[in-house]
Enzyme design. Structure first.
Site, PDB file in Angstrom:
ATOM      1  N   CYS A 156       0.300  -1.250  -0.142  1.00 19.83           N
ATOM      2  CA  CYS A 156       0.356  -0.553  -0.282  1.00 19.83           C
ATOM      3  C   CYS A 156       0.768   0.868   0.322  1.00 19.83           C
ATOM      4  CB  CYS A 156      -0.521  -0.022   1.393  1.00 19.83           C
ATOM      5  SG  CYS A 156      -1.904  -1.203   1.100  1.00 19.83           S
TER       6      CYS A 156
HETATM    7  N1  COA Z   1     -20.437  -9.461   7.444  1.00 18.48           N
HETATM    8  C1  COA Z   1     -21.132  -9.083   8.158  1.00 18.48           C
HETATM    9  N2  COA Z   1     -20.446  -9.467   9.188  1.00 18.48           N
HETATM   10  C2  COA Z   1     -18.905  -9.346   9.049  1.00 18.48           C
HETATM   11  C3  COA Z   1     -18.286  -9.662   7.973  1.00 18.48           C
HETATM   12  C4  COA Z   1     -19.528  -9.154   6.758  1.00 18.48           C
HETATM   13  N3  COA Z   1     -18.454  -9.248   5.655  1.00 18.48           N
HETATM   14  N4  COA Z   1     -17.022  -9.822   8.454  1.00 18.48           N
HETATM   15  C5  COA Z   1     -16.814  -9.679   9.542  1.00 18.48           C
HETATM   16  N5  COA Z   1     -18.301  -9.358  10.206  1.00 18.48           N
HETATM   17  C6  COA Z   1     -18.859  -9.737  11.425  1.00 18.48           C
HETATM   18  C7  COA Z   1     -17.020 -10.566  12.555  1.00 18.48           C
HETATM   19  O1  COA Z   1     -18.105 -11.701  12.275  1.00 18.48           O
HETATM   20  C8  COA Z   1     -17.793  -9.295  13.567  1.00 18.48           C
HETATM   21  O2  COA Z   1     -18.386 -10.392  14.380  1.00 18.48           O
HETATM   22  P1  COA Z   1     -18.980 -10.578  16.327  1.00 18.48           P
HETATM   23  O3  COA Z   1     -18.355  -9.337  16.979  1.00 18.48           O
HETATM   24  O4  COA Z   1     -19.964 -11.671  16.248  1.00 18.48           O
HETATM   25  O5  COA Z   1     -18.088 -11.929  16.330  1.00 18.48           O
HETATM   26  C9  COA Z   1     -18.144  -8.542  13.362  1.00 18.48           C
HETATM   27  O6  COA Z   1     -18.486  -7.694  12.068  1.00 18.48           O
HETATM   28  C10 COA Z   1     -17.013  -7.017  13.495  1.00 18.48           C
HETATM   29  O7  COA Z   1     -15.956  -7.643  12.892  1.00 18.48           O
HETATM   30  P2  COA Z   1     -13.772  -7.043  12.883  1.00 18.48           P
HETATM   31  O8  COA Z   1     -13.362  -8.211  12.072  1.00 18.48           O
HETATM   32  O9  COA Z   1     -13.905  -6.388  14.043  1.00 18.48           O
HETATM   33  O10 COA Z   1     -14.547  -5.920  12.196  1.00 18.48           O
HETATM   34  P3  COA Z   1     -13.923  -4.361  12.228  1.00 18.48           P
HETATM   35  O11 COA Z   1     -15.099  -3.939  12.762  1.00 18.48           O
HETATM   36  O12 COA Z   1     -12.434  -4.570  12.425  1.00 18.48           O
HETATM   37  O13 COA Z   1     -14.016  -4.440   9.758  1.00 18.48           O
HETATM   38  C11 COA Z   1     -11.749  -4.385   8.617  1.00 18.48           C
HETATM   39  C12 COA Z   1     -13.629  -5.007   9.068  1.00 18.48           C
HETATM   40  C13 COA Z   1     -11.449  -5.580   7.755  1.00 18.48           C
HETATM   41  C14 COA Z   1     -13.708  -3.757   7.402  1.00 18.48           C
HETATM   42  C15 COA Z   1     -11.334  -3.394   9.422  1.00 18.48           C
HETATM   43  O14 COA Z   1     -10.914  -4.417  10.800  1.00 18.48           O
HETATM   44  C16 COA Z   1     -10.497  -3.113   9.108  1.00 18.48           C
HETATM   45  O15 COA Z   1     -10.720  -1.776   7.539  1.00 18.48           O
HETATM   46  N6  COA Z   1      -9.351  -2.649   9.676  1.00 18.48           N
HETATM   47  C17 COA Z   1      -8.051  -1.647   8.795  1.00 18.48           C
HETATM   48  C18 COA Z   1      -6.832  -2.526   7.607  1.00 18.48           C
HETATM   49  C19 COA Z   1      -6.519  -1.633   7.210  1.00 18.48           C
HETATM   50  O16 COA Z   1      -6.341  -0.876   6.781  1.00 18.48           O
HETATM   51  N7  COA Z   1      -5.896  -2.426   6.474  1.00 18.48           N
HETATM   52  C20 COA Z   1      -5.117  -1.969   5.575  1.00 18.48           C
HETATM   53  C21 COA Z   1      -5.438  -2.916   3.956  1.00 18.48           C
HETATM   54  S1  COA Z   1      -3.643  -2.531   2.464  1.00 18.48           S
END
Ligand code: COA
Length: 373
Positions: A156
């Site tokens: 990235c």
């Molecule tokens: N649809 C519905 N629910 C979902 C889901 C989906 N597609 N994916 C995950 N969930 C659920 C999970 O099971 C979890 O449920 P629980 O609370 O019952 O366990 C809940 O939603 C929260 O999941 P989590 O993974 O903690 O979500 P989050 O708020 O961290 O969001 C991302 C996920 C990936 C969007 C986020 O963590 C993110 O963008 N992080 C930064 C990553 C980044 O910058 N990376 C660089 C990449 S180049």
């Protein structure tokens, strides 16, 4: 040391659109298929049933509403779940080079330059479609630039790190005019069967032209005031794809060869590093966050960007101060901050400061401070 100016930028947007709703519908069809096929094992407790994805979750957790892709065929088919991209012969331009050239031509036009004015091409992105010859050299031949070219991969942060390399090449005299190109075809690296990440990436290409300041007309472009790079190893954002994969056929196609991450951990660990990096960079230049008219931030997660903006500038910040493009483009790896720069820099006035910053896998953080001329 020569002073350096970003004198033009370009953007190529792929032809196909996929909304969250379409992606979720196909994912949920896959879930139904999987759970039906594995009903017996699920009942016996040997296999975990898969859960549905949801558009509301995706938008709330990431800010992403939509993405563009080069090839849509296959992605939404629950039996396939990847773009079906026909192989090209060695005589044909690679798809990545093709879209990179499109963005590069726009950047050259905006800089009022011809390809032969360029003496260095840096292709910087998360993956290269072919190992060698370097894509930058393929583009050099196709466009007709002079001098030399090379590819560099820093996930990235590839774009900001490449701007730093380009700027250093000009400052020290090894090039006078550089094209930095970011052809990000991210859709093939997506695991469309993984609920946690199936929505994250889209495809795009961006480009910027950098020139020695003395070659650029008065009042044109953005002067590079200062730039800084930082890396610190983390396993939390990974792709294990590589040329050794085929040497172990038993693991060659496993899910770790695609993008995967611990999103929560990334969020928690990377944010303090971004704060510290930007604090130190601004302090070194004796600048305050309030000095900046515009922040062109990495486009991975809207909530992450809002944290960065709040930490720098407090609560009452207009959305246009740090424009969002990930709602439309999704995460486009290194190109995100450059898309924001390309779309939201024309209104800056002479003397206005802007900050281009990326953060992501590695971990890696890049920041480039620019001043409108
Ligand atoms: N649809 C519905 N629910 C979902 C889901 C989906 N597609 N994916 C995950 N969930 C659920 C999970 O099971 C979890 O449920 P629980 O609370 O019952 O366990 C809940 O939603 C929260 O999941 P989590 O993974 O903690 O979500 P989050 O708020 O961290 O969001 C991302 C996920 C990936 C969007 C986020 O963590 C993110 O963008 N992080 C930064 C990553 C980044 O910058 N990376 C660089 C990449 S180049």
């Amino acid at each position: 040391m020569k002073q350096v100016v970003i004198s033009g930028s370009g953007l190529y947007t792929p032809p196909h659109s996929i909304s969250n709703e379409a992606l979720v519908e196909s994912f949920n069809a896959y879930v139904d298929m999987f759970n039906l096929e594995n009903a017996g094992l699920i009942e016996q407790g040997h296999v975990a049933a898969l859960s549905y994805s949801s558009s509301e979750f995706i938008e709330k957790a990431s800010g992403i509403k939509h993405r563009y892709v080069m090839v849509k065929d296959g992605i939404l088919d629950p039996e396939i779940m990847m773009p079906l991209i026909p192989e090209r012969s060695s005589e044909e331009l690679s798809m990545q080079a093709e879209i990179g050239i499109d963005a590069a031509r726009m950047a050259l036009e905006n800089a009022n330059l011809k390809p032969e004015d360029i003496d260095l091409v840096i292709v910087a992105c998360a993956y290269t479609q072919r190992a060698y010859p370097a894509m930058a050299i393929e583009i050099q031949r196709e466009l007709g630039t002079r001098g030399y070219g090379y590819d560099m991969l820093v996930a990235c942060s590839s774009a900001t790190f490449a701007i730093v390399q380009a700027s250093n090449a000009i400052a020290t005299g090894s090039a006078k005019r550089v094209l930095v190109i970011n052809p990000e075809i991210c859709s093939p690296q997506m695991n469309y069967r993984d609920r946690d990440s199936h929505f994250i990436f889209g495809d795009v290409a961006t480009a910027v032209v950098l020139e020695e300041e003395s070659l650029v007309a008065e009042g044109k472009g953005f002067k590079i005031v200062s730039s800084r790079c930082f890396t610190d190893f983390s396993n939390n954002i990974r792709s294990n794809f590589g040329h050794l994969n085929r040497c172990d056929p038993s693991t060659a196609h496993q899910a770790d060869k695609l993008f995967h991450q611990q999103g929560r951990k990334v969020f928690k660990e990377l944010l303090p590093m971004i704060y510290q990096h930007l604090d130190e960079h601004l302090a070194a230049e004796a600048l305050k966050p309030q000095s900046f008219k515009r922040l062109w931030l990495h486009q991975a997660n809207i909530n992450m960007n809002q944290f960065v903006v709040r930490k720098l500038l407090g609560d009452d910040v207009l959305p246009e101060t740090a424009p969002t493009v990930l709602d439309e483009y999704a995460n486009t790896a290194s190109a995100g901050s450059v898309i924001a720069f390309h779309k939201y820099s024309a209104d800056l006035e002479a003397g206005d400061l802007g900050l281009l910053s990326s953060f992501g896998a590695g971990y890696s953080i890049g920041s480039v401070i620019v001043k409108k001329r």
